[in-house]
Design an enzyme around this catalytic site. Structure first.
Site, PDB file in Angstrom:
ATOM      1  NE  ARG A  17      98.531 -27.914 -47.179  1.00 37.15           N
ATOM      2  CZ  ARG A  17      98.331 -27.160 -48.247  1.00 37.15           C
ATOM      3  NH1 ARG A  17      98.605 -25.873 -48.234  1.00 37.15           N
ATOM      4  NH2 ARG A  17      97.834 -27.677 -49.342  1.00 37.15           N
ATOM      5  CG  ASN A  41      99.431 -21.506 -49.317  1.00 33.93           C
ATOM      6  OD1 ASN A  41     100.431 -22.141 -49.016  1.00 33.93           O
ATOM      7  ND2 ASN A  41      98.491 -21.994 -50.110  1.00 33.93           N
ATOM      8  CE  LYS A  99     102.856 -18.330 -54.967  1.00 30.78           C
ATOM      9  NZ  LYS A  99     102.532 -19.694 -54.611  1.00 30.78           N
ATOM     10  CG  LEU A 219      92.980 -24.067 -58.348  1.00 24.93           C
ATOM     11  CD1 LEU A 219      92.307 -23.178 -57.312  1.00 24.93           C
ATOM     12  CD2 LEU A 219      92.315 -23.889 -59.716  1.00 24.93           C
ATOM     13  CG  ASP A 247     101.754 -26.143 -56.345  1.00 19.71           C
ATOM     14  OD1 ASP A 247     101.829 -25.728 -55.172  1.00 19.71           O
ATOM     15  OD2 ASP A 247     100.784 -25.885 -57.086  1.00 19.71           O
ATOM     16  CG  HIS A 251      94.457 -30.106 -49.636  1.00 17.21           C
ATOM     17  ND1 HIS A 251      94.092 -28.997 -48.896  1.00 17.21           N
ATOM     18  CD2 HIS A 251      95.082 -29.629 -50.731  1.00 17.21           C
ATOM     19  CE1 HIS A 251      94.476 -27.906 -49.530  1.00 17.21           C
ATOM     20  NE2 HIS A 251      95.087 -28.253 -50.645  1.00 17.21           N
ATOM     21  CB  ALA A 263      92.999 -26.410 -55.421  1.00 19.43           C
TER      22      ALA A 263
HETATM   23  O1  DOR Z   1      96.465 -26.669 -56.100  1.00 21.40           O
HETATM   24  C1  DOR Z   1      96.973 -25.837 -55.367  1.00 21.40           C
HETATM   25  N1  DOR Z   1      97.122 -26.073 -54.046  1.00 21.40           N
HETATM   26  N2  DOR Z   1      97.350 -24.685 -55.882  1.00 21.40           N
HETATM   27  C2  DOR Z   1      97.782 -23.680 -55.112  1.00 21.40           C
HETATM   28  O2  DOR Z   1      98.061 -22.649 -55.642  1.00 21.40           O
HETATM   29  C3  DOR Z   1      97.822 -23.819 -53.647  1.00 21.40           C
HETATM   30  C4  DOR Z   1      97.916 -25.210 -53.244  1.00 21.40           C
HETATM   31  C5  DOR Z   1      97.611 -25.433 -51.766  1.00 21.40           C
HETATM   32  O3  DOR Z   1      98.075 -24.645 -50.948  1.00 21.40           O
HETATM   33  O4  DOR Z   1      96.946 -26.406 -51.457  1.00 21.40           O
HETATM   34 ZN    ZN Z   2     101.675 -23.813 -54.565  1.00 24.23          ZN
END
Ligand code: DOR
Ligand code: ZN
Length: 344
Positions: A17, A41, A99, A219, A247, A251, A263
């Site tokens: 982030r 992302n 990506k 996810l 990964d 959050h 997610a």
């Molecule tokens: O659980 C997930 N969180 N899967 C992802 O693909 C993205 C990630 C996120 O950016 O929080």
């Molecule tokens: Zn990811």
């Protein structure tokens, strides 16, 4: 084995982030890892080399003094990514991959690719320049069951990409199913996969049995036990196509503990220690170094690290939370004991 000395590992899939969260999580990653592939992302996705350069600077500012850590930047593919951006990325010393998020597949994927045909020319240029494609491998149509989305992606989408771009190096990110393990194992050398700690540690009961546990929701979603076992075999089996990618996806607590929770599992606070515990339980600690420190570097054609880290069998308690301004991040295994500890 009570003590393990291995080459310093890298994290080949990481979300950090921006702003206050970034400042909290970068020290956690930098204390363990030498390098990490940074996911693009953000709310406003990193789609250009210029944006990646700015983001890289923000990350570098957050590295604690005395720690040597290199962020490996990636760009987010959209329907309108141009071949000239791919050429710029190929020239950049800091951008290592693109990506692919199918639009709507996950957090901040709204600007992702809506139809693969729209970026075929871009994939062609990536193949020409030998830039790896990192894939979030899930179909997105509402008709597909969320537990089947990865499996369906393999034949419906991934097989076609591989057929059309046989020389393109591809990382199937966060593999979560027995089918994905088999697909990757049987494919050419061009295809590899990362595996997260949560998919190695838990099955779907962790999310759903005894109440809904939003901190285990990520996810692709965590699957049945048979899939976890296939992932353990892949990670600890010595196949160089599989490597470490946490990964870790921070959050804030109130956005996870929410009627529509985000997610992502946060694991950067104890990543290598979590993997050590997983490999120890599987009685495969001798395979940890290749998975964590060699296979990813070799696939990306980067030098292996030369520094060593020491991990000891020692119990420590993971904090209940980490503060981020007036909010909190809840780490994976919050408040629980972990049996391996990084000594540094
Ligand atoms: O659980 C997930 N969180 N899967 C992802 O693909 C993205 C990630 C996120 O950016 O929080
Ligand atoms: Zn990811």
């Amino acid at each position: 084995m009570e003590k393990l000395i291995i080459t310093q590992p890298d994290d080949w899939h990481l979300h950090v982030r921006t702003g206050a969260i970034l400042k909290t999580v970068i020290p956690h990653t930098a204390r363990q890892f030498s390098r990490a592939v940074i996911m693009p992302n953000l709310k406003s996705p990193v789609t250009t080399v210029a944006q990646a350069e700015n983001y890289r600077q923000e990350i570098i500012q957050a590295i604690p003094k005395g720690l040597d850590f290199t962020p490996l930047m990636t760009l987010y593919l959209t329907d309108s990514t141009t071949t000239s951006e791919v050429e710029k990325a190929a020239e950049s010393p800091h951008v290592y991959a693109f990506k692919l998020y199918p639009a709507g597949a996950t957090t901040n994927s709204d600007s992702g690719v809506s139809k693969l045909d729209l970026i075929y020319h871009v994939l062609e240029t990536m193949q020409e320049h030998d830039i790896p494609l990192l894939i979030h491998g899930e179909v997105t149509e509402a008709k597909y069951d969320i537990f089947d989305r990865e499996k369906i992606f393999l034949d419906k989408v991934l097989a076609g990409i591989i057929k059309n771009f046989p020389e393109l190096r591809i990382v199937f990110e966060h593999a979560t199913t027995r089918e994905a393990v088999q697909f990757v194992t049987e494919a050419s050398e061009q295809l590899a996969a990362t595996i997260t700690p949560q998919h190695l540690m838990f099955n779907r009961n962790a999310i759903l049995a005894g109440g809904i546990k939003p901190h285990y929701y990520c996810l692709p979603i965590i699957k049945r036990e048979t899939h976890r076992q296939a992932l353990i075999e892949a990670a600890t089996g010595g196949n160089k196509k599989f490597f470490l990618g946490t990964d870790s996806a921070p959050h804030l607590q109130h956005l996870k503990e929410n009627s529509c929770g985000c997610a992502g599992c946060y694991s950067a606070h104890a990543a290598i220690e979590l993997y050590a515990e997983i490999f120890d339980r599987a009685e495969k600690l001798d395979k940890l170094e290749a998975f964590a420190s060699f296979n990813g570097a070799d696939f990306y054609r980067l030098p292996r690290n030369t520094d060593k880290i020491m991990i000891q069998k020692a119990t420590w308690r993971i904090p209940d939370n980490y503060q981020v301004e007036n909010n909190f991040l809840i780490p994976l295994r919050a408040g629980e004991d972990l049996t391996w500890r990084l000594m540094n």
